[in-house]
Every structure is written in C-alpha cells, then in structure tokens.
Design a protein around this motif. Sequence first.
Motif, PDB file in Angstrom:
ATOM      1  N   ALA A  31      41.667  54.515  57.470  1.00 12.88           N
ATOM      2  CA  ALA A  31      42.745  54.457  56.483  1.00 12.88           C
ATOM      3  C   ALA A  31      42.218  54.683  55.070  1.00 12.88           C
ATOM      4  CB  ALA A  31      43.449  53.105  56.565  1.00 12.88           C
ATOM      5  N   TYR A  33      43.678  55.105  50.743  1.00 13.44           N
ATOM      6  CA  TYR A  33      44.765  54.723  49.851  1.00 13.44           C
ATOM      7  C   TYR A  33      44.521  55.268  48.442  1.00 13.44           C
ATOM      8  CZ  TYR A  33      44.636  51.039  53.434  1.00 13.44           C
ATOM      9  OH  TYR A  33      44.568  50.356  54.617  1.00 13.44           O
ATOM     10  N   TYR A  35      45.753  54.200  44.474  1.00  9.65           N
ATOM     11  CA  TYR A  35      46.432  53.251  43.606  1.00  9.65           C
ATOM     12  C   TYR A  35      46.393  53.768  42.172  1.00  9.65           C
ATOM     13  CZ  TYR A  35      46.092  49.711  47.299  1.00  9.65           C
ATOM     14  OH  TYR A  35      46.207  49.012  48.473  1.00  9.65           O
ATOM     15  N   GLN A  37      46.519  52.223  38.181  1.00  7.02           N
ATOM     16  CA  GLN A  37      46.393  51.013  37.366  1.00  7.02           C
ATOM     17  C   GLN A  37      46.715  51.350  35.918  1.00  7.02           C
ATOM     18  OE1 GLN A  37      42.479  49.184  37.168  1.00  7.02           O
ATOM     19  NE2 GLN A  37      43.358  47.187  36.702  1.00  7.02           N
ATOM     20  N   GLN A  41      48.506  45.634  33.912  1.00 12.30           N
ATOM     21  CA  GLN A  41      49.221  45.575  35.182  1.00 12.30           C
ATOM     22  C   GLN A  41      48.237  45.592  36.333  1.00 12.30           C
ATOM     23  OE1 GLN A  41      52.585  48.130  35.774  1.00 12.30           O
ATOM     24  NE2 GLN A  41      52.873  48.472  33.585  1.00 12.30           N
ATOM     25  N   GLY A  42      48.710  45.124  37.443  1.00 12.68           N
ATOM     26  CA  GLY A  42      47.917  45.221  38.656  1.00 12.68           C
ATOM     27  C   GLY A  42      47.964  46.632  39.207  1.00 12.68           C
ATOM     28  N   LEU A  43      47.420  46.792  40.397  1.00 14.02           N
ATOM     29  CA  LEU A  43      47.394  48.098  41.033  1.00 14.02           C
ATOM     30  C   LEU A  43      48.698  48.345  41.771  1.00 14.02           C
ATOM     31  CD1 LEU A  43      44.365  47.292  40.560  1.00 14.02           C
ATOM     32  CD2 LEU A  43      43.855  48.686  42.568  1.00 14.02           C
ATOM     33  N   LEU A  45      50.560  51.011  44.597  1.00 11.87           N
ATOM     34  CA  LEU A  45      50.231  51.960  45.659  1.00 11.87           C
ATOM     35  C   LEU A  45      51.006  53.252  45.500  1.00 11.87           C
ATOM     36  CD1 LEU A  45      48.664  52.356  48.343  1.00 11.87           C
ATOM     37  CD2 LEU A  45      50.703  51.465  49.501  1.00 11.87           C
ATOM     38  N   GLN A  50      46.876  56.549  57.331  1.00 17.24           N
ATOM     39  CA  GLN A  50      46.248  55.746  58.390  1.00 17.24           C
ATOM     40  C   GLN A  50      45.388  56.594  59.307  1.00 17.24           C
ATOM     41  OE1 GLN A  50      48.806  52.591  60.129  1.00 17.24           O
ATOM     42  NE2 GLN A  50      50.437  53.530  58.926  1.00 17.24           N
ATOM     43  N   ASP A  59      54.722  52.799  46.698  1.00 15.73           N
ATOM     44  CA  ASP A  59      55.803  52.366  45.816  1.00 15.73           C
ATOM     45  C   ASP A  59      56.122  53.352  44.691  1.00 15.73           C
ATOM     46  OD1 ASP A  59      54.385  49.087  46.092  1.00 15.73           O
ATOM     47  OD2 ASP A  59      56.107  49.922  47.178  1.00 15.73           O
ATOM     48  N   PHE A  88      44.582  54.941  35.116  1.00 15.98           N
ATOM     49  CA  PHE A  88      43.339  54.845  35.869  1.00 15.98           C
ATOM     50  C   PHE A  88      43.707  54.885  37.352  1.00 15.98           C
ATOM     51  CE2 PHE A  88      38.972  54.097  36.212  1.00 15.98           C
ATOM     52  CZ  PHE A  88      38.698  53.075  37.112  1.00 15.98           C
ATOM     53  N   LEU A  90      42.605  54.675  41.355  1.00 15.36           N
ATOM     54  CA  LEU A  90      41.618  54.117  42.266  1.00 15.36           C
ATOM     55  C   LEU A  90      41.918  54.536  43.691  1.00 15.36           C
ATOM     56  CD1 LEU A  90      41.491  50.622  40.653  1.00 15.36           C
ATOM     57  CD2 LEU A  90      39.452  51.934  41.155  1.00 15.36           C
ATOM     58  N   GLN A 104      40.231  46.281  52.021  1.00 15.91           N
ATOM     59  CA  GLN A 104      40.094  47.587  51.406  1.00 15.91           C
ATOM     60  C   GLN A 104      38.888  47.614  50.481  1.00 15.91           C
ATOM     61  OE1 GLN A 104      43.839  48.915  49.742  1.00 15.91           O
ATOM     62  NE2 GLN A 104      44.964  48.274  51.556  1.00 15.91           N
TER      63      GLN A 104
ATOM     64  N   TYR B  37      40.175  39.863  44.146  1.00 13.99           N
ATOM     65  CA  TYR B  37      39.302  40.963  43.766  1.00 13.99           C
ATOM     66  C   TYR B  37      38.844  40.758  42.323  1.00 13.99           C
ATOM     67  CZ  TYR B  37      40.310  44.024  47.788  1.00 13.99           C
ATOM     68  OH  TYR B  37      40.396  44.584  49.042  1.00 13.99           O
ATOM     69  N   ARG B  43      35.006  48.723  36.020  1.00 17.24           N
ATOM     70  CA  ARG B  43      36.319  48.979  36.638  1.00 17.24           C
ATOM     71  C   ARG B  43      36.243  49.168  38.156  1.00 17.24           C
ATOM     72  NH1 ARG B  43      40.622  51.805  32.801  1.00 17.24           N
ATOM     73  NH2 ARG B  43      41.873  50.316  33.980  1.00 17.24           N
ATOM     74  N   PHE B  91      42.003  39.840  40.206  1.00 10.63           N
ATOM     75  CA  PHE B  91      43.309  40.144  40.775  1.00 10.63           C
ATOM     76  C   PHE B  91      43.488  39.419  42.104  1.00 10.63           C
ATOM     77  CE2 PHE B  91      44.820  43.416  37.967  1.00 10.63           C
ATOM     78  CZ  PHE B  91      43.673  44.000  37.452  1.00 10.63           C
ATOM     79  N   PHE B 104      49.461  43.486  44.557  1.00 11.75           N
ATOM     80  CA  PHE B 104      48.568  42.873  43.583  1.00 11.75           C
ATOM     81  C   PHE B 104      49.343  42.090  42.523  1.00 11.75           C
ATOM     82  CE2 PHE B 104      44.312  44.506  44.351  1.00 11.75           C
ATOM     83  CZ  PHE B 104      44.559  45.571  45.214  1.00 11.75           C
ATOM     84  N   GLY B 105      48.708  41.043  42.010  1.00 13.34           N
ATOM     85  CA  GLY B 105      49.199  40.378  40.812  1.00 13.34           C
ATOM     86  C   GLY B 105      48.790  41.171  39.581  1.00 13.34           C
ATOM     87  N   GLN B 106      49.199  40.668  38.411  1.00 13.15           N
ATOM     88  CA  GLN B 106      48.966  41.390  37.162  1.00 13.15           C
ATOM     89  C   GLN B 106      47.547  41.222  36.641  1.00 13.15           C
ATOM     90  OE1 GLN B 106      51.166  39.013  37.895  1.00 13.15           O
ATOM     91  NE2 GLN B 106      53.099  39.279  36.800  1.00 13.15           N
TER      92      GLN B 106
END
Lengths: 115, 114
Positions: A31, A33, A35, A37, A41-43, A45, A50, A59, A88, A90, A104, B37, B43, B91, B104-106
């Motif tokens: 798998a 992925y 992301y 960023q 904020q968080g990451l 998707l 898969q 999302d 950014f 990832l 992951q 994480y 980064r 995170f 993920f959270g912020q």
Amino acid sequence: DGGITQSPKYLFRKEGQNVTLSCEQNLNHDAMYWYRQDPGQGLRLIYYSQIVNDFQKGDIAEGYSVSREKKESFPLTVTSAQKNPTAFYLCASSISSGSSYNEQFFGPGTRLTVL
Amino acid sequence: AQTVTQSQPEMSVQEAETVTLSCTYDTSESDYYLFWYKQPPSRQMILVIRQEAYKQQNATENRFSVNFQKAAKSFSLKISDSQLGDAAMYFCAYRRSGAQKLVFGQGTRLTINP
C-alpha cells in the motif's frame, strides 16, 4: 537501506502547469499513500493505492491524479485544476491492509510552491 | 466521520522534565488503532508509539508512554526526561480497523527549554 524516497525536495511551478511528484519505496510494501500538509494543519489524504493498478480517492483528491504501474512507485500529478497547490506533500507506504497495525512509513516530503 | 482533536497548539517543557500532550478522538467504532507521530524540523514523519483499542494496557516505548482512556476517547502522550531532540511537531492519528485511512489531529508543537 530500505526506505521511501521523494523527489524533488523543493519544486516550483508556474500557475497553469501540471507537475509530477515522485515517490519510490523499496520496503516491498503493498500500500502507498499521498498526503498534503498545510501550515497549522494535520495531514490530509489525497489518494491511496492498496495494490498495483488500483487506487482510491482520499478526502481531497480534486485537482490531483495518480498512477500505480509498479509496486515500488506511486507518482502524484498536481494538475492546473488544483486551486491552491502550494503545500508540503508526503508519501507513505504500509505492508498491507491485512496486517494489524498497518503502520505507515513516510518519505521526507516535497515542498511545492506555485509562483 | 472520525475526527481527532489536539487542543494544545504549542507546549513547552524544561529539559529533563516530563510533559503530556493531549489527544481526543471521536468514533463510533470499537476496533481501531491510535498512533503518535513526531515531525522534527526535517519534516520527516516518525512513528513514536502505537496502541490497539482492544488492548487495555497502555503502550510504552522507552521514554514515551500513552494514557489510553477508551471510554473517554482520550489518547495522551507522556514524554519523560525530555531531551532537546524531542523538540518537534507531534501528531495524533486514528485508523479504523480494516481501513486504510489515517485521520490526523492538527498537531502540537513541542519546545524543549535547556
């Protein structure tokens, strides 16, 4: 050494241009992925795959496209339809959805700036 | 939809002290996995610790441990004997069992004061 490589580290693009970000892994993971960023904020998707020749939207897939022709590679194309592509990016991989944790592992990322 | 909330945008701690980072999540699932994480200035995202929801025992990895409260949907990270190299964004992340997606959270930016 096994790991995930992303290239380039920094990428600049003019508005209206498509650009492709590279992601390669030699971990023999099924798998992969992508992301995005953004600051503060968080990451989020974008796409995931898969198995070879199969991928699903995450999302925030609008304005992005991917391919999975080889197990080791999962390139991401940022198209001109993506309204705010500066971010950014990832790439990550995991063994398979069948493993329990399916944790992951991440690459070092690509910083994309639209001029 | 599942959500993950980290209510502390920034935290700071003196070197060698202990700090706890908070994380709460919202899910109707009973089987899931939780992760912390670390993202240092390079980064690169690095997995710090993980927890399976059906395991009552809190996970530990050297100086890192979690306080998993399933009923409260809380998953805090404790860092003991903080070191300068612990400075990073942290995170919290959630994954439903059988799903591919990590939520993920912020993030919480942790500063270590010498």
